[in-house]
Structures are given as C-alpha cells and as structure tokens.
Write a protein that holds these residues in place. Structure first.
Motif, PDB file in Angstrom:
ATOM      1  N   SER A 369       0.826  -1.201   0.000  1.00  0.00           N
ATOM      2  CA  SER A 369       0.000   0.000   0.000  1.00  0.00           C
ATOM      3  C   SER A 369       0.866   1.260   0.000  1.00  0.00           C
ATOM      4  CB  SER A 369      -0.909   0.020   1.230  1.00  0.00           C
ATOM      5  OG  SER A 369      -1.582   1.264   1.325  1.00  0.00           O
ATOM      6  N   VAL A 370       0.551   2.171  -0.918  1.00  0.00           N
ATOM      7  CA  VAL A 370       1.338   3.411  -0.995  1.00  0.00           C
ATOM      8  C   VAL A 370       1.086   4.300   0.218  1.00  0.00           C
ATOM      9  CG1 VAL A 370       1.481   3.350  -3.509  1.00  0.00           C
ATOM     10  CG2 VAL A 370      -0.425   4.563  -2.427  1.00  0.00           C
ATOM     11  N   ARG A 371       0.052   3.998   1.001  1.00  0.00           N
ATOM     12  CA  ARG A 371      -0.186   4.779   2.228  1.00  0.00           C
ATOM     13  C   ARG A 371       0.912   4.541   3.255  1.00  0.00           C
ATOM     14  NH1 ARG A 371      -6.045   2.943   3.950  1.00  0.00           N
ATOM     15  NH2 ARG A 371      -5.207   0.972   3.175  1.00  0.00           N
ATOM     16  N   ASP A 372       1.630   3.431   3.102  1.00  0.00           N
ATOM     17  CA  ASP A 372       2.708   3.109   4.044  1.00  0.00           C
ATOM     18  C   ASP A 372       4.081   3.504   3.514  1.00  0.00           C
ATOM     19  OD1 ASP A 372       0.873   2.033   5.789  1.00  0.00           O
ATOM     20  OD2 ASP A 372       1.132  -0.019   5.090  1.00  0.00           O
ATOM     21  N   VAL A 373       4.108   4.268   2.422  1.00  0.00           N
ATOM     22  CA  VAL A 373       5.375   4.633   1.780  1.00  0.00           C
ATOM     23  C   VAL A 373       5.407   6.137   1.528  1.00  0.00           C
ATOM     24  CG1 VAL A 373       6.879   4.231  -0.214  1.00  0.00           C
ATOM     25  CG2 VAL A 373       5.450   2.363   0.657  1.00  0.00           C
ATOM     26  N   ASN A 374       6.545   6.761   1.801  1.00  0.00           N
ATOM     27  CA  ASN A 374       6.723   8.195   1.541  1.00  0.00           C
ATOM     28  C   ASN A 374       6.986   8.395   0.051  1.00  0.00           C
ATOM     29  OD1 ASN A 374       7.734  10.805   1.197  1.00  0.00           O
ATOM     30  ND2 ASN A 374       8.752  10.828   3.177  1.00  0.00           N
ATOM     31  N   PRO A 375       6.101   9.096  -0.680  1.00  0.00           N
ATOM     32  CA  PRO A 375       6.265   9.220  -2.136  1.00  0.00           C
ATOM     33  C   PRO A 375       7.491  10.040  -2.553  1.00  0.00           C
ATOM     34  CG  PRO A 375       4.473  10.627  -1.368  1.00  0.00           C
ATOM     35  CD  PRO A 375       4.884   9.783  -0.204  1.00  0.00           C
ATOM     36  N   SER A 376       8.013  10.848  -1.658  1.00  0.00           N
ATOM     37  CA  SER A 376       9.173  11.692  -1.983  1.00  0.00           C
ATOM     38  C   SER A 376      10.488  10.949  -1.870  1.00  0.00           C
ATOM     39  CB  SER A 376       9.219  12.912  -1.059  1.00  0.00           C
ATOM     40  OG  SER A 376       8.040  13.672  -1.202  1.00  0.00           O
ATOM     41  N   ARG A 382       6.847   2.922   8.117  1.00  0.00           N
ATOM     42  CA  ARG A 382       6.786   2.054   9.302  1.00  0.00           C
ATOM     43  C   ARG A 382       8.148   1.531   9.734  1.00  0.00           C
ATOM     44  NH1 ARG A 382       1.496   0.082  10.393  1.00  0.00           N
ATOM     45  NH2 ARG A 382      -0.033   0.951   8.945  1.00  0.00           N
ATOM     46  N   VAL A 383       9.056   1.357   8.785  1.00  0.00           N
ATOM     47  CA  VAL A 383      10.387   0.808   9.091  1.00  0.00           C
ATOM     48  C   VAL A 383      11.456   1.726   8.480  1.00  0.00           C
ATOM     49  CG1 VAL A 383      11.941  -1.168   8.897  1.00  0.00           C
ATOM     50  CG2 VAL A 383       9.465  -1.543   9.109  1.00  0.00           C
ATOM     51  N   SER A 384      12.238   2.333   9.326  1.00  0.00           N
ATOM     52  CA  SER A 384      13.303   3.224   8.851  1.00  0.00           C
ATOM     53  C   SER A 384      14.357   2.415   8.087  1.00  0.00           C
ATOM     54  CB  SER A 384      13.951   3.924  10.052  1.00  0.00           C
ATOM     55  OG  SER A 384      14.989   4.761   9.634  1.00  0.00           O
ATOM     56  N   GLY A 385      14.799   2.951   6.947  1.00  0.00           N
ATOM     57  CA  GLY A 385      15.833   2.279   6.169  1.00  0.00           C
ATOM     58  C   GLY A 385      15.316   1.260   5.176  1.00  0.00           C
ATOM     59  N   LEU A 386      13.986   1.073   5.124  1.00  0.00           N
ATOM     60  CA  LEU A 386      13.392   0.147   4.163  1.00  0.00           C
ATOM     61  C   LEU A 386      12.745   0.960   3.040  1.00  0.00           C
ATOM     62  CD1 LEU A 386      12.488  -2.660   3.186  1.00  0.00           C
ATOM     63  CD2 LEU A 386      10.499  -2.458   4.694  1.00  0.00           C
ATOM     64  N   PHE A 387      13.147   0.682   1.803  1.00  0.00           N
ATOM     65  CA  PHE A 387      12.660   1.421   0.640  1.00  0.00           C
ATOM     66  C   PHE A 387      12.029   0.447  -0.357  1.00  0.00           C
ATOM     67  CE2 PHE A 387      15.816   3.918   2.709  1.00  0.00           C
ATOM     68  CZ  PHE A 387      15.508   5.262   2.476  1.00  0.00           C
ATOM     69  N   PHE A 388      11.158   0.985  -1.200  1.00  0.00           N
ATOM     70  CA  PHE A 388      10.456   0.155  -2.178  1.00  0.00           C
ATOM     71  C   PHE A 388      10.642   0.723  -3.578  1.00  0.00           C
ATOM     72  CE2 PHE A 388       8.214  -0.233   1.840  1.00  0.00           C
ATOM     73  CZ  PHE A 388       8.008  -1.602   1.952  1.00  0.00           C
ATOM     74  N   ALA A 389      10.634  -0.165  -4.584  1.00  0.00           N
ATOM     75  CA  ALA A 389      10.727   0.281  -5.975  1.00  0.00           C
ATOM     76  C   ALA A 389      10.054  -0.731  -6.894  1.00  0.00           C
ATOM     77  CB  ALA A 389      12.184   0.469  -6.385  1.00  0.00           C
ATOM     78  N   GLY A 390       9.335  -0.230  -7.898  1.00  0.00           N
ATOM     79  CA  GLY A 390       8.788  -1.090  -8.943  1.00  0.00           C
ATOM     80  C   GLY A 390       7.468  -1.751  -8.632  1.00  0.00           C
ATOM     81  N   GLU A 391       7.279  -2.918  -9.213  1.00  0.00           N
ATOM     82  CA  GLU A 391       5.986  -3.603  -9.243  1.00  0.00           C
ATOM     83  C   GLU A 391       5.516  -4.110  -7.886  1.00  0.00           C
ATOM     84  OE1 GLU A 391       3.867  -7.258 -11.762  1.00  0.00           O
ATOM     85  OE2 GLU A 391       5.940  -6.705 -12.187  1.00  0.00           O
ATOM     86  N   VAL A 392       6.399  -4.205  -6.916  1.00  0.00           N
ATOM     87  CA  VAL A 392       5.996  -4.647  -5.580  1.00  0.00           C
ATOM     88  C   VAL A 392       5.007  -3.663  -4.952  1.00  0.00           C
ATOM     89  CG1 VAL A 392       7.862  -3.494  -4.275  1.00  0.00           C
ATOM     90  CG2 VAL A 392       6.900  -5.654  -3.427  1.00  0.00           C
TER      91      VAL A 392
END
Length: 421
Positions: A369-376, A382-392
């Motif tokens: 969910s993009v609500r749990d991710v900083n778009p900038s 929720r977890v510092s140091g964890l980043f997301f990219a792509g289709e996940v």
C-alpha cells in the motif's frame, strides 16, 4: 553507506546503478540464475522500456495511484530514461504511440548494458540467493529500523538500507513468488489485494471461440464496470479460444479487474461488453452504405452481400446474431431488420466473465500500500531504512512502456531517498 537490493529485475538493477554511481556500496540479491529474467521477455522480447511522452501523458496512463508518482515522474522522466540507456551504449528508437525500444529489438541489450555497468562499478551481484526475512531492530526513537537481511541458508547480511524490488506475481516462470509482499506484511505494511493485470479476458459466449485468431483493428471496446464508470477505448483486439486478447483487452483488464472480482463474489454472470466494429461511421452512414450494397445486388441473398463488410470468420457470427435468414434476398430485407443489423455492427455484444491467470499477466495489480510509503523518498513510513521500488508497490499503468517507467522512476526516487539519509 551499505545498501542491499532484493531483486535483480528492472527496478532492482536501476536502484543499484543510481546508488553505486553516487558512491554507495551496493549488493544485489537475486534468487534467479541471472538478472532481468522478466525484463528479458518484456514486449515479446523487444523490451518497450519507456514511453517518450511528456510527464502529463505519463500520469494519464497510470491506472492505480497516479498521484503517488508525482515526485518520481518529475524526478526521473522518460527522456532521462532514454538518455540513460543511450549513455550506457544502447541505441534506441521510438515507434507508434511513443513507445521506446532498443534499436536492435533485443531486450537483452537493456539487461546487458545495466549488468555491465553494475559489474564495472563493483556492485556485489549474488545470483541464486534467496532472502527469507528482513532483519529489524527498535531504533532510538522507538521506530523499527532495518539492520540487515537473513538469507535462506541462514546467513545474516548487515546493511544500512534495503530496497525491496521483488516485483509482483505475474509470469511465475521468471521467479515471481510474491516474497516481497510477505516481507512487507511481516514488518507491518498493508497489502492492497493483488490480481493479474494487463491480461487477456475470458468471454462467456460460444460464438467467441469460433473467431479464434481473428484480429480486428480500428474498433472500439466498451465495458461499463461500476456506477457511472466505463472502459471505452479505440484500438486493436484479438479473438481467442477463451475470449479476447490484444492491446484493448489488456488495457481493459487493468480497469475492470476489481469490478469483475466483485461480480464473481456476488454470483454475477459477468460484465456486459460490446464492440463498435465501424467506429468511423455513424448509423446513418452505415445505413446508406447498406442501401447502396443492397441496391447493387437486389437479387442476391443476404449472406452473399455481407462479405464486403466483415472478415471471413466474423461473417457467420454476424449472420447468426442478426436474425436475418442468410437465404433472404436483400430486396426483401425490411427497414427494421436493417436497423437491427446496424445496431449489431455498432454494438457487437459479449460477456466478460473473468481474466486469465498470472501465467499470462504482464503485471500484477495491487501490492504494498502506498499509504505506508513516503512518495518523496520511497521509504517505508513504518520501518526506517526500508525502501520500495517497482511492481511490488500498488502502482500500475496500461501497456506502452509505462510500467517500466514506474520501475525506473521509483528506483531513482528510492536511491535519492537513501542518499539523503
């Protein structure tokens, strides 16, 4: 700074490249025997790697959560993607619909260029390496913080940041397992329901398989799917043994997927769909054409006059659905029969009952969910140091290079977010 990228697909390789170019120490963990396995089959092996349109057009072709991509698309647009690959030695070309491809038509050129640069920059690429868990600890502020990853063989790898770029569930043969969703869920992230997208559609009517292999260009597909919502698009469509495929069907699947699921849950018979077989002509123009055809062949039977209107495999179906006896002389066809036939041409009916499986889906709709991710920054809230990219992530677009542009752009934002930390 030490960074671990989980997943060696488009987003993972791009994130690794952006990070290592900025001086970070990067390790890519890929469970397959090679990088870019799904990228290799993208665009039927040709790799439509982005769309050379302006940023506003990019947003217009994103189906799910386009606003979330504001920072990513303005931070890394399609022109920058094309420039990147040109600088990496991949000659590119632009085709119909602004779709960008390697000039060679070989997806391997894109993969090879990325991998070559990663190896030149001494990125640690660990193939056949499966991650079993994200390792976290409570930070000084009480918020969970990434400390490393645990591999399936029990090895713990410490790191300052993790980029989760594991992709979705489409094309399981390429190693798509949904592991990224499990890692995210275990660390408290919400997962939007997943479904196959950009996938062929299943139709109910028995006359559809009779047209298997028929490709129609310049038709309009229309599927009402929610209150006051309707998919309506002009383009190309292919009839198959199970329903419809081709660009129109694939795009439609991304818009109607959720409504189809709801319909199935309620025991519905599916969603009504229709094709305008002659969208360039009005009903009046069609009537004039029919009258002209009939006038030139007054003594011919109806079945012998329609061949000029439709491809061979469509003719018997149109004849059957028209309700007009094929042996009827055209001079005896009534105005009312003609009117019904024109309505059939402008609204050829069938019912969509479902989609094909992940085995045939280009992408996965749903995800973290993009609500749990900083778009900038693409960093987890929720977890510092964890980043997301792509289709996940719960992001997707229609066909035309838009989904790979999401991968490159979110990878760039994630890399920038890590470097800022």
């Amino acid at each position: 700074m030490k960074c671990v990228i989980i997943g060696g697909g488009a987003a993972g390789m791009a994130a690794a490249l952006f990070l290592v170019e900025a001086g970070a120490e990067v390790c890519v963990l890929e469970q397959n025997e090679k990088l870019g396995k799904k990228l290799f089959i993208t665009g039927k092996g040709r790799c439509n790697f982005t769309n050379a349109c302006d940023v506003d057009e990019l947003f217009a072709h994103i189906v799910t959560n386009p606003r979330f991509l504001y920072s990513s698309f303005y931070g890394w647009d399609s022109n920058q993607t094309i420039d990147l690959f040109e600088k990496l030695g991949v000659r590119t070309k632009i085709e119909r619909g602004n779709r960008a491809f390697p000039a060679s038509d070989h997806s391997s050129d894109i993969i090879r260029a990325l991998e070559k640069r990663l190896r030149e920059k001494k990125v640690h690429i660990c193939l056949r390496t499966k991650v079993s868990k994200l390792l976290t600890d409570a930070g000084a502020d009480g918020k969970e913080k990434i400390t490393g990853v645990l591999l399936s063989d029990g090895t713990a790898v410490s790191t300052d940041a993790v980029v989760l770029a594991t992709g979705g569930l489409s094309y399981p043969s390429t190693g798509a397992t949904g592991d990224g969703y499990h890692f995210a869920e275990e660390t408290g992230h919400r997962i939007a329901p997943c479904r196959p997208a950009l996938v062929p559609l299943v139709a109910a009517e028995a006359y559809i398989p009779r047209m298997q292999g028929l490709s129609l260009r310049n038709v309009t597909l229309r599927i009402p799917y929610e209150k006051k919502k309707e998919f309506k698009e002009f383009g190309e469509l292919l009839f198959t043994h199970f329903g419809i495929s081709g660009p129109l069907a694939l795009s439609a699947s991304s818009y109607i997927g959720s409504a189809l699921e709801e319909n199935q849950k309620k025991g519905g018979e599916g969603l009504s769909a229709s094709l305008d077989l002659k969208p360039a002509l009005t009903e009046k123009q069609l009537d004039d054409r029919l009258l002209r055809e009939f006038g030139e062949a007054k003594n011919k039977e109806f079945k012998n006059v329609i061949p000029g209107l439709f491809p061979a495999s469509l003719r018997p179906v149109m004849l059957e659905l028209s309700g007009i006896p094929g042996e009827k002389p055209v001079r005896e066809v009534t105005k009312e029969e003609r009117k019904r036939f024109i309505a059939l041409i402008k609204s050829f009916p069938f019912t969509i009952t479902g989609t094909r499986s992940y085995n045939e889906a280009i992408i996965t709709q749903g995800g973290v969910s993009v609500r749990d991710v900083n778009p900038s920054t693409m960093e987890s809230r929720r977890v510092s140091g964890l980043f997301f990219a792509g289709e996940v992530l719960d992001l997707d677009g229609v066909t035309g290079g838009y989904n790979l542009q999401i991968a490159w752009a979110t990878a760039h934002t994630a890399a920038e977010g890590i470097l800022k930390k």
